[in-house]
Design an enzyme around this catalytic site. Structure first.
Site: not given
Length: 482
Positions: A254-255
């Site tokens: 996600k990051r």
């Protein structure tokens, strides 16, 4: 509790990542295949990482793909609240129960001492872990510190000898020496539970029988197991799944901005295709079939079909599955999905968009391809006349020029500008010329579209454009070739 109960317990920290959605899907399938309950629990205790609106994203995504929960924050249920921050008052009492049973203890070490101990351990090449300084403090000293208001945490009292064994449905029995396990914190100095402790207590109180989670939690599982034993509670069935990777070295993260469900929908994928593909990331059906509706997945899914190897996210396979789903749509459903993209690519008001859609369905893999596929309709692009050279169709510039010169008067003479009338006129010309279809139809396609590949052929494009525009483009082709 004999009934199977599973839970999806996401943190509302942003969009719905593909890995999270797969966990939700596997969790849902396990429950529904066994006639059980699928529970949604929002774990929002990490206040620093919370993203406004992220809880609604979770609700919207799960509902959109059909993973409807039986109990959850918005619909309630018998074991609520289902938002972890609303359950905070109960955790400390459970930790204090463990203190009373000798399975946990108060730790008064401050940050400075813990950092000093860690530095010494690292300098000595020892694996950093709490040195258990407060583990065996006399009862009187503990009571005095509590009475004086000395800040504390509550730690799990992990056995210093022996082994702990837990069972995973994929990995079998896993045994860990107790000596390598840290006395993990259960309750922090602010009275809030740690993630691991809250997880165990909530799963027990909610009657969770099966837990699906990433295999990064395998290292924490022994401490979970010890907590269940300390409380005298029955452990759930564990299914630890491998990561989804973007390649052999890198996880989807996600990051790093990797694929979210919302991104895939914006890129023109159908939700049914996305959920079908996600099911195949790390799970193999027994037969050769790979196209499954959600109801078919419920019947087909088997825990033991889950792989212990990482799954590679393959955009080309997702696109191929999406193309199959697009072909399965009714013409009406395809038009409804395609309409925003058609309007993006076509500004002319005299074009029948439903007719264009009928030409596109067989050629569309993702909906975002549509604007580029129809960009020739508003205006003929400036194309290279070398496009008329096509080995398979056996055409070249000279043949193409001759073809367009013979096609032009035939189409100019048509009073009925229907697809059937254009078809009949051109095939009469082909018969008269005694040539293959492509000798006439390929140059016509290029002349009216400026492209070698289009939705529909020259006949359909001529009809779609209207007589005046089609003839003007053919004349331009003749001029270009001359």
């Amino acid at each position: 509790m004999n009934k199977v109960r599973t839970r999806f317990a996401p943190s509302p920290t942003g969009y719905m990542h593909i890995g999270n959605l797969r966990t939700a899907l596997f969790t849902y399938l396990i429950a529904k295949q066994r006639g059980g309950d699928f529970i949604l629990r929002i774990e929002d205790t990490d206040r620093e990482r919370l993203v406004e609106g992220a809880t609604q994203v979770i609700y919207d995504t799960l509902r959109d793909v059909g993973l409807n929960w039986d109990e959850g924050p918005d619909i309630g249920g018998p074991v609520g609240p289902y938002i972890q921050s609303e359950r905070m008052g109960m955790f400390k009492q459970y930790a204090e129960q463990l203190v009373e049973k000798g399975e946990a203890y108060y730790c008064f070490c401050d940050k400075e001492r813990l950092e000093e101990v860690r530095a010494i351990q690292e300098a000595s090449g020892i694996m950093p872990m709490y040195d258990r300084h407060c583990r065996d403090l006399p009862k009187e000293e503990v009571e005095a510190k509590l009475a004086a208001g000395v800040p504390y945490v509550i730690r799990q009292k992990v056995p210093t000898e022996g082994e702990v064994t837990f069972h995973d449905e994929l990995y079998g029995d896993i045994t860990t020496p107790c000596e390598v396990l840290d006395d993990q914190i259960l309750i922090k100095t602010d009275g809030m539970p740690t993630y691991n402790f809250a997880n165990v207590v909530d799963d027990h109180l909610m009657g969770i029988t099966h837990v699906v989670r990433g295999n990064e939690y395998l290292s924490s599982a022994p401490k979970y197991s010890l907590l269940y034993k300390a409380f005298g509670w029955e452990e759930p069935v564990y299914i630890h799944v491998e990561h989804i990777m973007k390649d052999k070295q890198h996880k989807l993260a996600k990051r790093d901005g990797d694929a979210s469900y919302q991104d895939l929908i914006k890129k023109g994928y159908l939700k049914e295709a996305v959920i079908n593909y996600i099911a195949l990331l790390g799970w193999a059906p027994k037969g050769e079939e790979e196209i499954f509706s959600l109801q078919e997945l419920i019947k087909e899914f088997d825990i033991h079909g889950i792989s212990k190897s990482p799954a590679i996210f393959d955009p080309m396979k997702l696109k191929a599955i999406n193309a199959k789903y697009i072909k399965m749509l009714t013409p009406e459903a395809f038009y409804e999905h395609a309409l925003p993209y058609l309007k993006e690519g076509i500004k002319r008001e005299d074009i029948d968009l439903s007719y264009v859609a009928s030409l596109l369905q067989a050629r569309t893999e993702v909906f975002t391809e549509i604007p580029e596929m129809v960009d020739f309709i508003d205006e003929l692009p400036d194309y290279d006349k070398a496009l008329y050279v096509h080995k398979k169709s056996k055409t070249n510039e000279e043949i193409a020029l001759d073809t367009l010169k013979s096609v032009l008067p035939v189409l100019e003479g048509l009073e009925d500008w229907s697809a059937d009338a254009i078809h009949d006129a051109l095939f009469t010309l082909i018969a008269e010329k005694g040539c293959k279809n492509a000798i006439v139809l390929y140059p016509l396609r290029v002349a009216v579209s400026g492209k070698a590949f289009t939705p529909g052929g020259g006949i359909e494009i001529c009809y779609m454009l209207g007589k005046d525009d089609a003839l003007a483009r053919i004349r331009k082709g003749i001029e270009k070739l001359s």
